[in-house]
Scaffold this motif. Structure first.
Motif, PDB file in Angstrom:
ATOM      1  N   GLN A   6       0.808  -1.133   0.018  1.00 46.74           N
ATOM      2  CA  GLN A   6       0.055  -0.033  -0.012  1.00 46.74           C
ATOM      3  C   GLN A   6       0.826   1.330   0.006  1.00 46.74           C
ATOM      4  OE1 GLN A   6      -0.310  -2.749   2.143  1.00 46.74           O
ATOM      5  NE2 GLN A   6      -1.241  -1.854   4.112  1.00 46.74           N
ATOM      6  N   SER A   7       1.937   1.300   0.557  1.00 48.05           N
ATOM      7  CA  SER A   7       2.763   2.360   0.673  1.00 48.05           C
ATOM      8  C   SER A   7       3.556   2.834  -0.943  1.00 48.05           C
ATOM      9  CB  SER A   7       4.086   1.960   1.576  1.00 48.05           C
ATOM     10  OG  SER A   7       3.688   1.802   2.874  1.00 48.05           O
ATOM     11  N   LEU A   8       3.812   1.492  -1.462  1.00 49.69           N
ATOM     12  CA  LEU A   8       4.367   1.914  -2.765  1.00 49.69           C
ATOM     13  C   LEU A   8       3.141   2.221  -3.633  1.00 49.69           C
ATOM     14  CD1 LEU A   8       6.980   0.989  -4.141  1.00 49.69           C
ATOM     15  CD2 LEU A   8       6.136  -1.252  -5.051  1.00 49.69           C
ATOM     16  N   THR A  41      19.658  -8.166   5.956  1.00 45.59           N
ATOM     17  CA  THR A  41      19.005  -7.756   4.734  1.00 45.59           C
ATOM     18  C   THR A  41      17.999  -6.557   5.089  1.00 45.59           C
ATOM     19  OG1 THR A  41      18.683  -9.834   3.636  1.00 45.59           O
ATOM     20  CG2 THR A  41      17.285  -8.140   2.679  1.00 45.59           C
ATOM     21  N   LYS A  42      18.085  -5.553   4.214  1.00 47.73           N
ATOM     22  CA  LYS A  42      17.254  -4.288   4.535  1.00 47.73           C
ATOM     23  C   LYS A  42      16.308  -4.102   3.222  1.00 47.73           C
ATOM     24  CE  LYS A  42      20.530  -1.977   8.007  1.00 47.73           C
ATOM     25  NZ  LYS A  42      21.016  -1.046   8.404  1.00 47.73           N
ATOM     26  N   TYR A  43      15.425  -3.072   3.468  1.00 45.48           N
ATOM     27  CA  TYR A  43      14.413  -2.952   2.127  1.00 45.48           C
ATOM     28  C   TYR A  43      14.253  -1.554   1.941  1.00 45.48           C
ATOM     29  CZ  TYR A  43      13.475  -7.907   3.707  1.00 45.48           C
ATOM     30  OH  TYR A  43      13.743  -9.305   3.955  1.00 45.48           O
ATOM     31  N   TYR A  44      14.231  -1.219   0.740  1.00 46.99           N
ATOM     32  CA  TYR A  44      14.201   0.300   0.653  1.00 46.99           C
ATOM     33  C   TYR A  44      12.923   0.546  -0.470  1.00 46.99           C
ATOM     34  CZ  TYR A  44      16.622  -0.801  -4.086  1.00 46.99           C
ATOM     35  OH  TYR A  44      16.834  -1.377  -5.066  1.00 46.99           O
ATOM     36  N   VAL A  68       8.994   5.033  -8.997  1.00 40.45           N
ATOM     37  CA  VAL A  68       8.523   4.715  -7.699  1.00 40.45           C
ATOM     38  C   VAL A  68       8.665   3.380  -7.643  1.00 40.45           C
ATOM     39  CG1 VAL A  68       6.768   4.591  -5.963  1.00 40.45           C
ATOM     40  CG2 VAL A  68       6.703   6.417  -7.656  1.00 40.45           C
ATOM     41  N   PHE A  69       9.656   2.611  -6.628  1.00 36.79           N
ATOM     42  CA  PHE A  69       9.970   1.201  -6.906  1.00 36.79           C
ATOM     43  C   PHE A  69      10.568   0.876  -5.577  1.00 36.79           C
ATOM     44  CE2 PHE A  69      13.366   3.745  -8.951  1.00 36.79           C
ATOM     45  CZ  PHE A  69      14.338   3.350  -8.165  1.00 36.79           C
ATOM     46  N   SER A  70      10.764  -0.364  -5.145  1.00 36.47           N
ATOM     47  CA  SER A  70      11.376  -1.007  -3.978  1.00 36.47           C
ATOM     48  C   SER A  70      12.259  -2.130  -4.086  1.00 36.47           C
ATOM     49  CB  SER A  70      10.023  -1.611  -2.865  1.00 36.47           C
ATOM     50  OG  SER A  70       9.176  -2.386  -3.513  1.00 36.47           O
ATOM     51  N   GLY A  71      13.012  -2.435  -3.152  1.00 36.51           N
ATOM     52  CA  GLY A  71      14.104  -3.544  -3.395  1.00 36.51           C
ATOM     53  C   GLY A  71      14.651  -3.795  -2.016  1.00 36.51           C
ATOM     54  N   SER A  72      15.729  -4.740  -2.021  1.00 35.95           N
ATOM     55  CA  SER A  72      16.371  -4.887  -1.097  1.00 35.95           C
ATOM     56  C   SER A  72      17.782  -4.918  -1.066  1.00 35.95           C
ATOM     57  CB  SER A  72      15.824  -6.519  -0.570  1.00 35.95           C
ATOM     58  OG  SER A  72      16.206  -7.209  -1.466  1.00 35.95           O
ATOM     59  N   ILE A  73      18.504  -4.799   0.064  1.00 30.64           N
ATOM     60  CA  ILE A  73      19.939  -4.954  -0.001  1.00 30.64           C
ATOM     61  C   ILE A  73      20.573  -5.697   1.128  1.00 30.64           C
ATOM     62  CG2 ILE A  73      20.611  -2.550  -1.031  1.00 30.64           C
ATOM     63  CD1 ILE A  73      20.774  -1.230   1.802  1.00 30.64           C
TER      64      ILE A  73
END
Length: 406
Positions: free
Chosen positions: A325-327, A395-398, A349-354
């Motif tokens: 919902q944030s995305l 792991t972190k998410y962005y 507008v996108f998300s991913g992980s590191i």
């Protein structure tokens, strides 16, 4: 012609080129291209000093390999002249397959081809040019040579590659936490039963090395601004490829145009394509973006302008996955504001992980040689720090979105 040149390096001082073959490889146009490929991609947007190149790094690695060979021979490890030379060649050319801005290109210019695979193609091509004198170096680089410690010097959890880039990247970024005493660590090296070990008295230097690596990843390599810049660069090339395949002609150098027009996999890499790839460097991408920022395509022009003028997207990093919902909220707001399609909005507008794993327990580890002759992994040998915790991936998410209020 004097081929035993001495180079002045800001990290190690004077570096000697060990022989004429190494000199000729350095002089080759494939290797000289590395002068035009930055070591740390777009990290200079965060750390203004980080303009050093893959060329600097590769030369530094050869210097450290010379130190390692000297130390191992002094301790009675038999390394003949052919093996010594092969080690220098393998470490010199280990990064020759990097594309413009290093890792960003592996996801956009070519289809899921790693720089290691392209490095190997370059080495095999050079081997033909240099009448088979790279054959042993290629075997060591591939991990096929029976003396496994040699492969560990090229690609291991403490190798000459990491020993140089941590120290060099720390120096050029000014991030002191990443500084490692590479020379001290190399002095502590030995080989037992063809496996690379670090003598017990070097244990604290190894601990410092692992912690420095962890800090450099979070503070430098995975810095949030660097992540945004790299993700935008990947999207610039993705969009450029998309438009080109629709028949829209974009201003670009001939090699870049070729890779935009064609979908290249590892099986396609013949000599002609390798030659074209060898003409690509950071300048092709920067000059293309300078032209594309004025293109009438909303996505291409805006992303190029963001990178050129360092007017990047906002990024938030979280410990938990980003909620849909944030995305969705950000995507819908951007569509409404600019009257564009959802597919276009998803470029912004996108998300991913590191993920960061300072030490990989399941891989060939860093072995400590005790005075008793016992060999054990650094995680078990260390008495000061809980290195086991550092061997777990974090792991972190962005989420990235434009700097407008929603």
């Amino acid at each position: 012609m004097n081929k035993l040149k001495i180079l002045n390096d800001p990290i190690y001082g004077f570096i000697t080129i060990p022989n004429s073959l190494i000199f000729d490889l350095i002089q080759h146009k494939y290797f000289q291209r590395l002068r035009r490929v930055t070591q740390m991609g777009l990290s200079y947007m965060v750390y203004p000093g980080a303009h050093h190149t893959r060329f600097h790094h590769a030369i530094g690695c050869v210097h450290l390999m010379q130190q390692a060979v000297k130390v191992l021979r002094f301790k009675g490890v038999n390394i003949n002249n052919e093996e010594e030379n092969a080690l220098y060649i393998a470490i010199l050319l280990h990064d020759i397959g990097h594309g413009p801005f290093s890792h960003a290109m592996e996801h956009s210019i070519v289809n899921n081809i790693s720089h290691e695979e392209i490095s190997l193609l370059f080495m095999e091509r050079l081997n033909k040019e240099f009448n088979g004198s790279l054959t042993l170096a290629i075997e060591i680089f591939k991990g096929n040579y029976h003396r496994k410690f040699m492969y560990q010097l090229i690609s291991g959890q403490f190798d000459m590659d990491r020993a140089d880039y941590l120290k060099r990247d720390s120096f050029y970024t000014g991030v002191a936490e990443g500084h490692v005493n590479s020379e001290r660590l190399i002095t502590m090296l030995n080989a037992v039963d063809d496996k690379l070990v670090v003598e017990e008295k070097g244990i604290y230097s190894v601990e410092k090395f692992i912690i420095a690596r962890r800090l450099m990843y979070w503070q430098v390599y995975l810095h949030k601004t660097g992540i945004v810049a790299e993700q935008l660069l990947i999207r610039v090339l993705k969009r450029a490829k998309e438009l080109t395949l629709k028949g829209i002609k974009l201003e670009a150098s001939l090699p870049l145009q070729y890779f935009l027009n064609h979908s290249i996999s590892i099986d396609d890499f013949n000599n002609d394509i390798l030659n074209l790839f060898s003409q690509l460097d950071d300048f092709d991408i920067i000059s293309a973006m300078k032209a594309w920022q004025y293109h009438n395509d909303f996505v291409l022009s805006n992303i190029c302008e963001m990178i050129i003028n360092r007017n990047l997207l906002k990024i938030k990093i979280k410990n938990k996955p980003i909620k849909n919902q944030s995305l969705e909220k950000q995507i819908l707001a951007f569509i409404q504001t600019h009257n564009i399609s959802r597919a276009e909005a998803e470029y912004f507008v996108f998300s991913g992980s590191i993920s960061n794993q300072a030490y990989q327990l399941k891989q060939q580890g860093i072995n400590i040689l005790h005075k008793s002759g016992k060999i054990e992994d650094i995680v078990k040998a260390s008495d000061q720090l809980n290195l086991k915790a550092l061997s777990k991936p974090v792991t972190k998410y962005y989420i990235c979105y434009p700097k407008v209020k929603v």
